[in-house]
Design a protein around this motif. Structure first.
Motif, short mmCIF file in Angstrom:
data_model
loop_
_atom_site.label_atom_id
_atom_site.label_comp_id
_atom_site.label_asym_id
_atom_site.label_seq_id
_atom_site.Cartn_x
_atom_site.Cartn_y
_atom_site.Cartn_z
N ALA A 88 0.82 -1.22 0.00
CA ALA A 88 0.00 0.00 0.00
C ALA A 88 0.85 1.26 0.00
CB ALA A 88 -0.93 0.00 1.21
N ILE A 91 2.20 1.05 -4.06
CA ILE A 91 1.33 1.21 -5.24
C ILE A 91 0.01 1.90 -4.90
CG2 ILE A 91 2.34 -0.86 -6.27
CD1 ILE A 91 -0.30 -2.32 -5.67
N GLY A 92 -0.25 2.16 -3.63
CA GLY A 92 -1.46 2.90 -3.27
C GLY A 92 -2.43 2.10 -2.44
N ARG A 93 -3.23 2.83 -1.65
CA ARG A 93 -4.19 2.19 -0.75
C ARG A 93 -5.36 1.57 -1.52
NH1 ARG A 93 0.14 4.22 1.71
NH2 ARG A 93 -0.21 5.80 3.30
N ARG A 94 -5.90 2.32 -2.48
CA ARG A 94 -7.09 1.88 -3.20
C ARG A 94 -6.84 0.59 -3.98
NH1 ARG A 94 -9.25 5.67 -7.94
NH2 ARG A 94 -7.18 5.11 -8.70
N SER A 95 -5.72 0.50 -4.66
CA SER A 95 -5.42 -0.68 -5.48
C SER A 95 -5.30 -1.94 -4.63
CB SER A 95 -4.11 -0.47 -6.26
OG SER A 95 -4.25 0.61 -7.16
N VAL A 96 -4.62 -1.82 -3.49
CA VAL A 96 -4.46 -2.97 -2.60
C VAL A 96 -5.80 -3.36 -1.99
CG1 VAL A 96 -3.33 -3.82 -0.50
CG2 VAL A 96 -2.05 -2.42 -2.12
N ALA A 98 -8.83 -3.06 -3.29
CA ALA A 98 -9.62 -3.78 -4.28
C ALA A 98 -9.06 -5.17 -4.55
CB ALA A 98 -9.69 -2.97 -5.57
N LEU A 99 -7.73 -5.26 -4.67
CA LEU A 99 -7.09 -6.54 -4.98
C LEU A 99 -7.35 -7.57 -3.89
CD1 LEU A 99 -5.18 -8.19 -6.78
CD2 LEU A 99 -3.27 -7.23 -5.47
N GLU A 134 -6.40 -6.50 3.69
CA GLU A 134 -7.47 -5.51 3.49
C GLU A 134 -7.70 -4.61 4.70
OE1 GLU A 134 -11.20 -3.64 3.59
OE2 GLU A 134 -10.89 -5.47 4.74
N ARG A 202 -12.71 -0.37 -6.77
CA ARG A 202 -11.69 0.14 -7.70
C ARG A 202 -12.18 1.35 -8.47
NH1 ARG A 202 -8.02 2.06 -9.21
NH2 ARG A 202 -6.15 1.32 -10.28
N GLU A 207 -8.08 7.61 -4.40
CA GLU A 207 -6.80 7.26 -3.81
C GLU A 207 -6.44 8.28 -2.73
OE1 GLU A 207 -4.47 5.51 -2.43
OE2 GLU A 207 -4.12 4.46 -4.32
#
Length: 453
Positions: A88, A91-96, A98-99, A134, A202, A207
């Protein structure tokens, strides 16, 4: 025309602009979006305790097999929390966020098709990877958007979605899992919903502004801040100079996070050690108790449906625990709120260990739910406030990962404790762990009303 000195007096960083806002519709939408993801996490964690109780009857599971089905998910959670936080910050909080929802949602759905303990263990490990990553990432994201005057309360509200998910798990356990021989499969299929929800996360979650600035994405960060200011109304419109580079920040004397800090640097090591202690102790007791309660009740002679009914009633007490913690955390502070709820959890654990009659089991169980989940809410509020942006995900994720070690160990130890001293010994040990966590809370700095960098 203003001089540069006069301009500097008016300048606000994007973080400061977010800190001064009230609770807006935009923030409420973010809270709801993140909260649903949080609730789905809880639903999955809670659901496995009902599934294990059902499989114990159908497959004739040994205590060791039941323990490993529970613990293997926590092994995944320990790894997921540690590396999810690191990721996180990269590459960022939002991407992690959702993944992780996608990973554990698909793995939970796949678990419904298994025909052996070995395959179930594999999928539960994968589920744990997603779940573990998460939770700290979601709390970090919300902390970086919430205004400083209500940040603690907002994060407790986020954590309150956990109770909704656990209640959903109890309802699925009672009406679906216990309803037929294949009920546990249908319950796990319902648990696959997060895979679909990941797409919504996502597409509709912004972000973190603080993260974007560390990546030099100033235009995107500015657009998000302006959206939140617009949601707050014209009184919060900002017309001052904006930071578009590191040089601007230095020239305008805008506070920036210290990129040289680590979670074990001289200024951080005391709070990190205290936070890790609390995470370990609360995981040890919470998951030891709540993942085993349905099985412990059936072992005491209650039917599967009756034990699920008791668990559902006990779970309902989580909600008022969160509400009280949300009120107190901005009134008396983070440390005191956390310590009070941990001390209450210690007392409740002792009472539950002594409970024999139906009303005693329900009363002590509801008390344990009330105090324990209020403590969780305060803990999630505290963690992200302790670290600067550059290591916030790492700090919260590492603490969660260390805590998950306890959640791996405890389900394996419960059968041993039961054989040595029954419920009394089991819940006395849990009480001691809660008491240790309450003492460690006073080694954390009080962050109420303070801005985070």
């Amino acid at each position: 025309m203003e001089t540069e000195d006069e301009q500097m007096q008016d300048v606000l960083s994007r973080s400061e602009r977010l800190e001064r806002l009230p609770f807006t519709k935009k923030l409420g939408k973010l809270l709801g979006t993140s909260g649903v993801g949080w609730a789905l996490d809880a639903m999955d964690v809670g659901l496995i305790s009902f599934v294990v109780a059902a499989l114990a009857e159908q497959w004739g599971l040994t205590d060791a097999e039941r323990s490993w089905i529970i613990s293997v998910g926590f092994i995944g959670m320990a790894i997921g929390a540690t590396f999810g936080g690191l990721l996180a910050d990269k590459i960022g909080r939002r991407s992690v966020f959702a993944l992780t929802l996608l990973i554990y949602g698909l793995a939970t759905g796949a678990s419904a098709l298994v025909g052996s303990v070995a395959v179930l263990l594999i999928f539960r490990f994968i589920v744990g990877l997603g779940l573990g990553a998460e939770l700290p990432v979601a709390s970090t994201l919300m902390s970086e958007f919430a205004p400083k005057n209500i940040r603690g309360r907002v994060i407790v509200w986020l954590e309150a979605f956990w109770a909704l998910g656990w209640i959903a798990a109890a309802l699925i356990g009672y009406f679906v899992v216990a309803g037929s021989d294949d009920g546990w499969r249908w319950g796990l299929l319902i648990g696959a919903v997060p895979a679909l929800y990941a797409l919504i996360i996502r597409l509709h979650t912004p972000e973190s502004v603080r993260f974007l600035e560390t990546q030099g994405k100033y235009d995107e960060a500015e657009g998000i801040v302006q959206d939140f200011e617009e949601s707050a109304g014209p009184d919060y419109a900002y017309a001052g100079p904006t930071v578009q580079s590191a040089e601007d920040a230095e020239r305008l004397a805008v506070p920036q996070p210290d990129k040289s800090e680590t979670i074990w640097s001289r200024t951080m090591r005391k709070r990190t050690a205290a936070l890790w202690t609390i995470w370990f102790a609360i995981n040890f007791s919470y998951y030891g108790a709540f993942t085993w309660i349905p099985s412990l009740l059936t072992a005491q002679g209650f039917s599967l449906i009756k034990s699920f009914e008791f668990t559902l009633i006990i779970t309902l007490a989580q909600l008022p625990g969160y509400f009280v913690a949300a009120y107190l955390i901005e009134r008396i502070g983070r440390r005191s709120t956390l310590a009070i709820f941990l001390a209450g959890s210690a007392l409740a654990a002792v009472l539950y260990g002594q409970a024999a009659a139906d009303w005693q089991i329900i009363g002590a169980g509801m008390m344990l739910s009330f105090f324990n989940l209020g403590a969780w809410g305060a803990l999630y509020a505290i963690g992200p406030e302790l670290y600067p942006t550059t290591v916030r995900g790492t700090g919260t994720g590492a603490a969660a990962g260390f805590g998950r070690i306890a959640s791996i160990i405890t389900p394996l130890l419960v059968p041993v404790f039961l054989s040595l001293g029954g419920n009394v010994l089991v819940f006395t040990i849990f009480s001691i762990a809660f008491a240790i966590a309450a003492g460690a809370a006073f080694f954390l700095p009080e962050q109420r009303g303070k801005a985070i960098l």
